[in-house]
Scaffold this motif. Structure first.
Motif, PDB file in Angstrom:
ATOM      1  N   GLY A   1       0.827  -1.202   0.000  1.00 41.16           N
ATOM      2  CA  GLY A   1       0.000   0.000   0.000  1.00 41.16           C
ATOM      3  C   GLY A   1       0.856   1.245   0.000  1.00 41.16           C
ATOM      4  O   GLY A   1       0.557   2.224   0.678  1.00 41.16           O
ATOM      5  N   ARG A   2       1.956   1.239  -0.800  1.00 40.29           N
ATOM      6  CA  ARG A   2       2.874   2.377  -0.851  1.00 40.29           C
ATOM      7  C   ARG A   2       2.876   3.055  -2.223  1.00 40.29           C
ATOM      8  O   ARG A   2       3.789   3.823  -2.537  1.00 40.29           O
ATOM      9  CB  ARG A   2       4.289   1.960  -0.470  1.00 40.29           C
ATOM     10  N   VAL A   3       1.870   2.764  -3.059  1.00 44.18           N
ATOM     11  CA  VAL A   3       1.805   3.380  -4.384  1.00 44.18           C
ATOM     12  C   VAL A   3       0.567   4.263  -4.481  1.00 44.18           C
ATOM     13  O   VAL A   3      -0.552   3.839  -4.188  1.00 44.18           O
ATOM     14  CB  VAL A   3       1.773   2.313  -5.497  1.00 44.18           C
ATOM     15  N   LEU A   4       0.780   5.496  -4.876  1.00 44.18           N
ATOM     16  CA  LEU A   4      -0.287   6.441  -5.199  1.00 44.18           C
ATOM     17  C   LEU A   4      -0.199   6.650  -6.708  1.00 44.18           C
ATOM     18  O   LEU A   4       0.788   7.187  -7.211  1.00 44.18           O
ATOM     19  CB  LEU A   4      -0.072   7.751  -4.444  1.00 44.18           C
ATOM     20  N   ARG A   5      -1.219   6.190  -7.426  1.00 45.05           N
ATOM     21  CA  ARG A   5      -1.148   6.142  -8.891  1.00 45.05           C
ATOM     22  C   ARG A   5      -2.070   7.184  -9.520  1.00 45.05           C
ATOM     23  O   ARG A   5      -3.253   7.270  -9.178  1.00 45.05           O
ATOM     24  CB  ARG A   5      -1.544   4.753  -9.379  1.00 45.05           C
ATOM     25  N   CYS A   6      -1.531   7.970 -10.452  1.00 45.48           N
ATOM     26  CA  CYS A   6      -2.317   8.956 -11.188  1.00 45.48           C
ATOM     27  C   CYS A   6      -2.478   8.525 -12.645  1.00 45.48           C
ATOM     28  O   CYS A   6      -1.492   8.221 -13.325  1.00 45.48           O
ATOM     29  CB  CYS A   6      -1.651  10.331 -11.138  1.00 45.48           C
TER      30      CYS A   6
END
Length: 421
Positions: free
Chosen positions: A244-249
């Protein structure tokens, strides 16, 4: 994961708007609203909306949704569109972690909010070197230091990345010996802007493992993900995420319309909530009419139809790429070096002939010959001189490709001759 360490004090200070928090109830038919200051739709001059597609199909917007989208609505976006995008992420990336989705006014809106959320004064932020100028321009306004991660023709170099982190703060290019180790990496891993590089699956796994080891959040800005030219798309960081360490745009700009200004962010619920808090305190919500237009089209296509469409878009740009590479081979061999991109719209070109700084050549001499490129310094985290330039093939016909590169070749020859004298 403990996300509190990644969320800035500025972001933590934002609280839900009591008015915006009530928006989910506004459209419920069993509730009489005396709350939010909604203007009365009876005063709006718009009765309906019909859109004609290029194939001749006519789309009539759902009357109830259309009227709803003319008014204020949910901060995180139109719920039916959120649901459609959430299912798309499951189909395409098959995530193994829990996630939430929010819609914004383009991915630039969301990535800047994501970056701001993770920056405390004095922090260092990791970016690719070179990196997307839009992100760099935003970071220049933040109370942080930008640190470039070394790259080669295949993207970020995992060994250099780990060395940078392992030896921090001695490796800090800003020379601040008491600065905490960076906690966020900003990356455009597919058809990188400006590099054109698509990082391989193997390298992505190595980079993710290093981020896991040093507890780094990854902001994956993947606007060109669906513009990959191969038969199989390289898996995203989001698809590899186990912490849960990815913030995806993601963005609709390259696959539907840039003027729609629709992007979406996917990631841990805690962090999506913080981004929504920012939206509450700034632009309130993305455009309802743009969201409805996109939703009606996506609903009409279905997820299979969407995949068929992005396949056609990818083929279109692959053909453009091939034509442009032919022109590069014709006019730029011996004058420049480049790597053929496997996605996106750009070629990152290194000028030869002893040229060490492309700025004056592009901004003055090339412009006088009526040809436009972007000097590489615009994409350098530290603003250092570079012989690179970014060339885009997305909107140029073959004849103009040839003519532009012919003119550019003349400028390079003149510059190289002056440099060598």
């Amino acid at each position: 994961m403990d996300y509190s360490k990644f969320i800035s004090e500025h972001s933590k200070a934002r609280n839900p708007s009591s008015i915006r928090a009530l928006m989910p109830y506004v459209n419920r038919k069993d509730i009489i609203s005396l709350g939010a200051g909604q203007p009365n739709p009876a005063t709006f001059p718009f009765a309906s909306m019909t859109v004609t597609l290029k194939n001749g199909d006519v789309m009539e917007m759902d009357p109830e949704l259309f009227q709803r989208c003319l008014s204020y609505d949910a901060t995180a976006g139109l719920q039916p569109l959120q649901d459609w995008l959430r299912e798309l992420q499951k189909i395409e990336h098959q995530p193994t972690v829990e996630f939430d989705v929010a819609i914004g006014a383009g991915s630039q809106d969301l990535l800047t909010k994501g970056l701001e959320m993770m920056i405390n004064p004095g922090d260092a932020v990791l970016v690719e070197d070179p990196s997307y100028t839009g992100a760099l321009a935003f970071l220049d306004t933040q109370p942080c230091d930008v640190v470039g991660v070394p790259t080669d023709t295949s993207g970020m170099i995992p060994e250099a990345f780990e060395s940078l982190l392992a030896n921090w703060p001695a490796s800090n290019p800003h020379g601040k010996k008491d600065q905490p180790r960076p906690k966020v990496l900003y990356t455009t891993p597919t058809g990188g802007n400006p590099s054109g590089v698509t990082i391989s699956e193997e390298r992505r796994k190595q980079m993710y493992d290093i981020c896991h080891k040093y507890d780094i959040m990854i902001l994956e800005d993947d606007a060109y993900y669906y513009l990959q030219f191969g038969n199989k798309r390289v898996p995203s960081y989001f698809s590899m995420d186990v912490d849960g360490r990815v913030l995806r745009c993601d963005s609709m700009s390259k696959i539907l319309s840039s003027g729609l200004r629709i992007g979406w962010v996917t990631g841990p619920k805690v962090m999506i909530e913080r981004i929504n808090m920012h939206t509450m305190a700034s632009n309130l919500q993305p455009s309802g009419v743009s969201q409805l237009l996109a939703f009606e089209l996506l609903q009409k296509w279905g997820h299979d139809g969407f995949m068929e469409h992005v396949g056609k878009v990818s083929d279109f740009y692959r053909e453009k790429r091939d034509l442009f590479v032919d022109s590069l081979n014709k006019y730029m061999k011996g004058r420049a070096e480049w790597v053929i991109p496997e996605a996106g719209m750009f070629v990152w070109v290194k000028l030869l002939g002893g040229i060490t700084d492309s700025f004056d050549l592009v901004m003055n001499k090339a412009l006088k010959r009526r040809v436009l490129a972007i000097p590489g310094v615009a994409f350098k985290p530290m603003g250092d001189k570079t012989p690179y330039i970014r060339l885009s093939f997305s909107n140029v016909v073959k004849e103009d490709m040839d003519e532009a590169l012919r003119r550019l070749a003349e400028v390079i020859d003149e510059e190289a001759g002056t440099t060598q004298q």
